[in-house]
Design an enzyme around this catalytic site. Structure first.
Site, mmCIF file in Angstrom:
data_model
loop_
_atom_site.group_PDB
_atom_site.id
_atom_site.type_symbol
_atom_site.label_atom_id
_atom_site.label_comp_id
_atom_site.label_asym_id
_atom_site.label_seq_id
_atom_site.Cartn_x
_atom_site.Cartn_y
_atom_site.Cartn_z
ATOM 1 N N ASN A 1 0.855 -1.182 0.000
ATOM 2 C CA ASN A 1 0.000 0.000 0.000
ATOM 3 C C ASN A 1 0.893 1.235 0.000
ATOM 4 O O ASN A 1 1.810 1.357 0.812
ATOM 5 C CB ASN A 1 -0.900 -0.015 1.244
ATOM 6 C CG ASN A 1 -1.973 1.033 1.208
ATOM 7 O OD1 ASN A 1 -1.849 2.060 0.560
ATOM 8 N ND2 ASN A 1 -3.054 0.786 1.914
ATOM 9 N N HIS B 1 -7.074 -5.546 1.988
ATOM 10 C CA HIS B 1 -5.979 -5.085 2.840
ATOM 11 C C HIS B 1 -5.494 -6.218 3.732
ATOM 12 O O HIS B 1 -6.307 -6.949 4.310
ATOM 13 C CB HIS B 1 -6.448 -3.939 3.746
ATOM 14 C CG HIS B 1 -6.833 -2.705 3.012
ATOM 15 N ND1 HIS B 1 -5.992 -1.631 2.877
ATOM 16 C CD2 HIS B 1 -7.973 -2.370 2.354
ATOM 17 C CE1 HIS B 1 -6.597 -0.682 2.186
ATOM 18 N NE2 HIS B 1 -7.806 -1.115 1.858
ATOM 19 N N HIS C 1 -9.839 -4.437 -3.852
ATOM 20 C CA HIS C 1 -8.552 -4.753 -3.228
ATOM 21 C C HIS C 1 -8.782 -5.132 -1.771
ATOM 22 O O HIS C 1 -9.637 -4.575 -1.100
ATOM 23 C CB HIS C 1 -7.560 -3.591 -3.345
ATOM 24 C CG HIS C 1 -8.051 -2.299 -2.770
ATOM 25 N ND1 HIS C 1 -8.978 -1.498 -3.427
ATOM 26 C CD2 HIS C 1 -7.745 -1.670 -1.620
ATOM 27 C CE1 HIS C 1 -9.210 -0.416 -2.686
ATOM 28 N NE2 HIS C 1 -8.476 -0.504 -1.581
#
Length: 153
Positions: free
Chosen positions: A42, A114, A112
């Site tokens: 990230n 995490h 997406h």
């Protein structure tokens, strides 16, 4: 401030997740490329080693993912947890998907997941007093460490 102030949701033409795969892994912070999904760091991490698992296809929500994408996102998440534990010695994880801009997805237009590694003492006074999160390693260094620890298929 660009990240916070920009409310534009990208399409395939300007999506950072779609375009990340067009560049060398080191430049895009890609740790591993699978067949239908890939893993990258990230750019705005909550913690050291904060990874994202993204399908290559530009889809916005988990229910749009096909069976192959769902399976690979799950498999890459499991491998990422093992890699982070082995390479960085984390003690736990926050794993999740923010579906939709209202749910907190910064880039809601491209699915997406995490994977945020956590340590027993990973909180300090910086976020409270200085409104700053301390990350003691550079993203490129973390990317190299995790990519080299990723198991061969």
């Amino acid at each position: 401030m660009v990240y916070i102030a920009d409310t534009h949701q990208p399409d395939e033409r300007d999506c950072p997740f779609c375009h990340a795969t067009e560049y060398p892994d080191e430049q895009s912070l890609i740790v591993h490329r699978g067949s239908s999904a890939y893993v990258l760091l990230n750019l705005y991490p909550y913690n050291n080693g904060h990874l994202l698992v993204c399908p290559y296809r530009h889809i916005s929500t988990y229910d749009e993912a096909n069976a192959e994408e769902v399976a690979e996102i799950g498999e890459l998440t499991q491998i990422a947890m093992r890699v982070l534990t082995g390479a960085m010695g984390c003690h736990g994880f926050n794993i999740g998907m923010n579906q939709g801009q209202i749910a907190g997805a910064g880039i809601a237009a491209h699915l997406h997941q995490h994977i945020v590694p956590r340590w027993a003492a990973d909180a300090n006074f910086f976020p409270i007093i200085a409104k700053t999160k301390s990350l003691p390693q550079l993203l490129g260094d973390v990317r190299d460490r995790l990519a080299s620890a990723w198991p061969e298929p």
